[in-house]
Design a protein around this motif. Sequence first.
Motif, PDB file in Angstrom:
ATOM      1  N   GLN A 244       0.842  -1.195   0.000  1.00  0.00           N
ATOM      2  CA  GLN A 244       0.000   0.000   0.000  1.00  0.00           C
ATOM      3  C   GLN A 244       0.874   1.239   0.000  1.00  0.00           C
ATOM      4  N   PRO A 245       0.538   2.253  -0.807  1.00  0.00           N
ATOM      5  CA  PRO A 245       1.313   3.489  -0.787  1.00  0.00           C
ATOM      6  C   PRO A 245       1.106   4.216   0.545  1.00  0.00           C
ATOM      7  N   ALA A 246       2.086   4.968   0.940  1.00  0.00           N
ATOM      8  CA  ALA A 246       1.966   5.733   2.179  1.00  0.00           C
ATOM      9  C   ALA A 246       0.872   6.779   2.030  1.00  0.00           C
ATOM     10  N   LEU A 247       0.099   6.957   3.081  1.00  0.00           N
ATOM     11  CA  LEU A 247      -0.957   7.965   3.040  1.00  0.00           C
ATOM     12  C   LEU A 247      -0.338   9.358   3.088  1.00  0.00           C
ATOM     13  N   PRO A 248      -0.743  10.240   2.183  1.00  0.00           N
ATOM     14  CA  PRO A 248      -0.175  11.594   2.182  1.00  0.00           C
ATOM     15  C   PRO A 248      -0.705  12.430   3.336  1.00  0.00           C
ATOM     16  N   ASP A 249      -0.030  13.527   3.621  1.00  0.00           N
ATOM     17  CA  ASP A 249      -0.452  14.441   4.673  1.00  0.00           C
ATOM     18  C   ASP A 249      -1.775  15.112   4.306  1.00  0.00           C
ATOM     19  N   ARG A 250      -1.968  15.377   3.032  1.00  0.00           N
ATOM     20  CA  ARG A 250      -3.198  16.022   2.571  1.00  0.00           C
ATOM     21  C   ARG A 250      -3.734  15.240   1.376  1.00  0.00           C
ATOM     22  N   LEU A 251      -5.038  14.936   1.398  1.00  0.00           N
ATOM     23  CA  LEU A 251      -5.630  14.113   0.350  1.00  0.00           C
ATOM     24  C   LEU A 251      -7.046  14.583   0.076  1.00  0.00           C
ATOM     25  N   SER A 252      -7.427  14.573  -1.200  1.00  0.00           N
ATOM     26  CA  SER A 252      -8.765  14.975  -1.630  1.00  0.00           C
ATOM     27  C   SER A 252      -9.353  13.892  -2.515  1.00  0.00           C
TER      28      SER A 252
ATOM     29  N   CYS B 108      -6.311  17.147   6.013  1.00  0.00           N
ATOM     30  CA  CYS B 108      -4.924  17.533   6.190  1.00  0.00           C
ATOM     31  C   CYS B 108      -4.536  17.171   7.616  1.00  0.00           C
ATOM     32  N   ILE B 109      -3.600  16.253   7.753  1.00  0.00           N
ATOM     33  CA  ILE B 109      -3.204  15.774   9.073  1.00  0.00           C
ATOM     34  C   ILE B 109      -2.395  16.827   9.820  1.00  0.00           C
ATOM     35  N   SER B 110      -1.420  17.454   9.154  1.00  0.00           N
ATOM     36  CA  SER B 110      -0.529  18.393   9.840  1.00  0.00           C
ATOM     37  C   SER B 110      -1.260  19.660  10.299  1.00  0.00           C
ATOM     38  N   GLU B 111      -2.252  20.113   9.538  1.00  0.00           N
ATOM     39  CA  GLU B 111      -2.994  21.313   9.922  1.00  0.00           C
ATOM     40  C   GLU B 111      -4.198  20.986  10.790  1.00  0.00           C
ATOM     41  N   GLY B 112      -4.588  19.712  10.862  1.00  0.00           N
ATOM     42  CA  GLY B 112      -5.649  19.269  11.759  1.00  0.00           C
ATOM     43  C   GLY B 112      -7.047  19.656  11.327  1.00  0.00           C
ATOM     44  N   TRP B 113      -7.420  19.365  10.089  1.00  0.00           N
ATOM     45  CA  TRP B 113      -8.786  19.638   9.631  1.00  0.00           C
ATOM     46  C   TRP B 113      -9.239  18.615   8.605  1.00  0.00           C
ATOM     47  N   ILE B 114     -10.570  18.509   8.496  1.00  0.00           N
ATOM     48  CA  ILE B 114     -11.199  17.748   7.423  1.00  0.00           C
ATOM     49  C   ILE B 114     -12.244  18.652   6.793  1.00  0.00           C
TER      50      ILE B 114
ATOM     51  N   ASN C  43     -11.629  14.633  -4.781  1.00  0.00           N
ATOM     52  CA  ASN C  43     -11.962  15.313  -6.033  1.00  0.00           C
ATOM     53  C   ASN C  43     -10.799  15.157  -7.023  1.00  0.00           C
ATOM     54  N   PRO C  44     -11.038  14.514  -8.184  1.00  0.00           N
ATOM     55  CA  PRO C  44      -9.939  14.305  -9.138  1.00  0.00           C
ATOM     56  C   PRO C  44      -9.389  15.602  -9.735  1.00  0.00           C
ATOM     57  N   ARG C  45     -10.111  16.706  -9.642  1.00  0.00           N
ATOM     58  CA  ARG C  45      -9.614  17.982 -10.159  1.00  0.00           C
ATOM     59  C   ARG C  45      -8.686  18.690  -9.175  1.00  0.00           C
ATOM     60  N   SER C  46      -8.600  18.189  -7.962  1.00  0.00           N
ATOM     61  CA  SER C  46      -7.766  18.805  -6.938  1.00  0.00           C
ATOM     62  C   SER C  46      -6.295  18.420  -7.130  1.00  0.00           C
ATOM     63  N   PRO C  47      -5.371  19.346  -6.823  1.00  0.00           N
ATOM     64  CA  PRO C  47      -3.944  18.987  -6.883  1.00  0.00           C
ATOM     65  C   PRO C  47      -3.537  18.004  -5.780  1.00  0.00           C
ATOM     66  N   HIS C  48      -4.401  17.779  -4.799  1.00  0.00           N
ATOM     67  CA  HIS C  48      -4.104  16.883  -3.685  1.00  0.00           C
ATOM     68  C   HIS C  48      -4.744  15.509  -3.871  1.00  0.00           C
ATOM     69  N   HIS C  49      -5.201  15.207  -5.062  1.00  0.00           N
ATOM     70  CA  HIS C  49      -5.801  13.906  -5.365  1.00  0.00           C
ATOM     71  C   HIS C  49      -4.692  12.939  -5.782  1.00  0.00           C
ATOM     72  N   VAL C  50      -4.618  11.777  -5.124  1.00  0.00           N
ATOM     73  CA  VAL C  50      -3.641  10.736  -5.448  1.00  0.00           C
ATOM     74  C   VAL C  50      -4.437   9.466  -5.754  1.00  0.00           C
ATOM     75  N   ALA C  51      -4.555   9.130  -7.035  1.00  0.00           N
ATOM     76  CA  ALA C  51      -5.408   8.019  -7.460  1.00  0.00           C
ATOM     77  C   ALA C  51      -4.940   6.673  -6.912  1.00  0.00           C
ATOM     78  N   ALA C  52      -3.645   6.470  -6.757  1.00  0.00           N
ATOM     79  CA  ALA C  52      -3.124   5.184  -6.282  1.00  0.00           C
ATOM     80  C   ALA C  52      -3.605   4.852  -4.872  1.00  0.00           C
ATOM     81  N   VAL C  53      -3.845   5.856  -4.061  1.00  0.00           N
ATOM     82  CA  VAL C  53      -4.296   5.634  -2.684  1.00  0.00           C
ATOM     83  C   VAL C  53      -5.726   5.106  -2.668  1.00  0.00           C
ATOM     84  N   PHE C  54      -6.540   5.521  -3.630  1.00  0.00           N
ATOM     85  CA  PHE C  54      -7.953   5.156  -3.629  1.00  0.00           C
ATOM     86  C   PHE C  54      -8.219   3.746  -4.150  1.00  0.00           C
ATOM     87  N   GLU C  55      -7.179   2.989  -4.473  1.00  0.00           N
ATOM     88  CA  GLU C  55      -7.349   1.588  -4.816  1.00  0.00           C
ATOM     89  C   GLU C  55      -7.612   0.756  -3.562  1.00  0.00           C
TER      90      GLU C  55
END
Length: 82
Positions: free
Chosen positions: A7-15, A48-54, A17-29
């Motif tokens: 499994q790929p490492a979970l990023p600090d920020r993930l969306s 975003c884990i480091s900033e503490g919000w969803i 929405n495929p139009r977002s720059p924070h979208h990582v398709a490999a994680v959603f498998e």
Amino acid sequence: MNDTKSQPALPDRLSINPRSPHHVAAVFEYDIGIKINGKERFDVEEYCISEGWIKVASRKALDRRGQPLLMTIKGTVEAFYK
């Protein structure tokens, strides 16, 4: 669910929405879980884990492009694979 692929490492920020720059398709498998302040949420659009919000979609309000408005919830965020 243990696959032979790693499994790929979970990023600090993930969306989701495929139009977002924070979208990582490999994680959603894989199935991902998000906890905020110890409670698991199933309606998370972005985190975003480091900033503490969803961000979660509002129920009725839409922006001018017809996308749901996102509300920010702050707290301790944990992301994990199920």
